[in-house]
Design an enzyme around this catalytic site. Sequence first.
Site, PDB file in Angstrom:
ATOM      1  N   HIS B 153     -32.711  -9.844 -67.569  1.00 40.28           N
ATOM      2  CA  HIS B 153     -32.371  -8.775 -66.783  1.00 40.28           C
ATOM      3  C   HIS B 153     -31.925  -7.465 -67.233  1.00 40.28           C
ATOM      4  O   HIS B 153     -31.470  -7.656 -68.414  1.00 40.28           O
ATOM      5  CB  HIS B 153     -31.558  -9.341 -65.616  1.00 40.28           C
ATOM      6  CG  HIS B 153     -30.045  -9.569 -65.822  1.00 40.28           C
ATOM      7  ND1 HIS B 153     -29.614 -10.703 -66.641  1.00 40.28           N
ATOM      8  CD2 HIS B 153     -28.887  -8.738 -66.308  1.00 40.28           C
ATOM      9  CE1 HIS B 153     -28.321 -10.684 -66.938  1.00 40.28           C
ATOM     10  NE2 HIS B 153     -28.012  -9.522 -66.778  1.00 40.28           N
ATOM     11  N   TYR B 255     -20.817  -9.577 -74.816  1.00 40.09           N
ATOM     12  CA  TYR B 255     -21.401  -8.128 -74.886  1.00 40.09           C
ATOM     13  C   TYR B 255     -21.352  -7.599 -76.031  1.00 40.09           C
ATOM     14  O   TYR B 255     -20.323  -7.676 -76.939  1.00 40.09           O
ATOM     15  CB  TYR B 255     -20.870  -7.263 -73.682  1.00 40.09           C
ATOM     16  CG  TYR B 255     -21.305  -7.432 -72.445  1.00 40.09           C
ATOM     17  CD1 TYR B 255     -22.418  -7.165 -71.922  1.00 40.09           C
ATOM     18  CD2 TYR B 255     -20.350  -7.821 -71.389  1.00 40.09           C
ATOM     19  CE1 TYR B 255     -22.715  -7.354 -70.474  1.00 40.09           C
ATOM     20  CE2 TYR B 255     -20.683  -8.066 -70.263  1.00 40.09           C
ATOM     21  CZ  TYR B 255     -22.071  -7.850 -69.770  1.00 40.09           C
ATOM     22  OH  TYR B 255     -22.201  -7.861 -68.541  1.00 40.09           O
TER      23      TYR B 255
END
Lengths: 107, 307
Positions: B153, B255
């Site tokens: 995504h 991340y």
Amino acid sequence: MAVFHVINRTTGDRFRCDEGQSVLKAMELVGKKCVPVGCRGGGCGFCKIRVVEGEFRCGKMSKAHCPPEALDKGEVLACRIYPRTDLMIECMPQPAAPLAEQTKTKP
Amino acid sequence: MKKGVMRPGHVQIRVLDIEEAVKHYTDLMGLIETDRDEQGRVYLKAWTEVDKFSVVLVEADEPGCDFMGFKVVDEAALVQLEKDLVAYGLDVEQIPEGELKDCGRRVRFTVPSGHAFELYADKLYTGKWGVTEVNPEAWPRGLSGMKAVRFDHCLFYGPELAAVYDIFVNVLGFHLAEQVLDPEGTRIAQFLTVSMKEHDIAFIHHEEKGKFHHASFYLETWEDVLRAADLISMTDTSIDIGPTRHGLTHGKTIYFFDPSGNRNEVFCGGDYTYPDHKPVTWQAEQLGKAIFYHDRQLNERFLTVLT
């Protein structure tokens, strides 16, 4: 290997920076926080500073944050400059994002 | 999937140095280079993906995301969706077959948050990488780095979330899986899906249009996320935050940034949704916990560092 010193005249911080090391990386390694740390890749513009004195080499930086006219004024991204001499730098105010119209609706 | 939009299909990411970027997305993340084109673009895929590519890297002066594409079930659905987008009042651009190598015609439109999206029905089916179609082994040997399983995504930052919601839900047939509401009831984050995943695409409110927060890739296990973290250290890759867990989706995550400052995520787990599920709601007052479930506070970088 040459060692240079970077002085941030806005905050008074002083730190060493080895040849080939970016100013931001050198600052992070000594645990100082006088320049904001973002992506460390020349992309986000978060670590923008002005170099007031000294020579440096530049890596690739986003043109959105460092257009040629900014470079001429010594405005660069700390993550993408590599000192060739001692540097005097200063902080830049963070630019406010341009406002966009927002339509608010209830979920 | 009720209008025929099937899944995320590709994302084109701008990078400052193409070879540095290819090394990052292949050696570190474990994507596989499948082609290059005359424009110098590099095509990549994760090993479980059946089509030829899901990530396209393009060298540019400014990093960020050019567009994200969704695959639709067939040409008839594409024709209908195109009509629906036009009827809604969006400008639709025709990208001819072959503009991206081995990809059929694409229908491109820009939503009010400033982000460009594409729909397409055809792309060369090359099958999963490194395993046979019949009696396949569990996984292929020879994968690099994090061994990303699939492109999963994207999260985009921009304004006009209500209008974007309207297009994705009412025109494209997405389902709202999760949201963040401010005290007045305004949606400041929306996680939208056409599948059982908690998000195939997400948006967070931001004043500046068209910003790219991250492209995310799926890993199987928490152990894989920890191993990704090890690789980030071993390669001195710029880390953002993690390994940690999100409150939103409850996915386990890390991340980091590509060499041009585009944020990447690898994650595992996360909740599931069906079309009869009510959206999961987080209150904006709990945004810290919603985003970083363990720290329970936001780091400024998550909200402001974008390409």
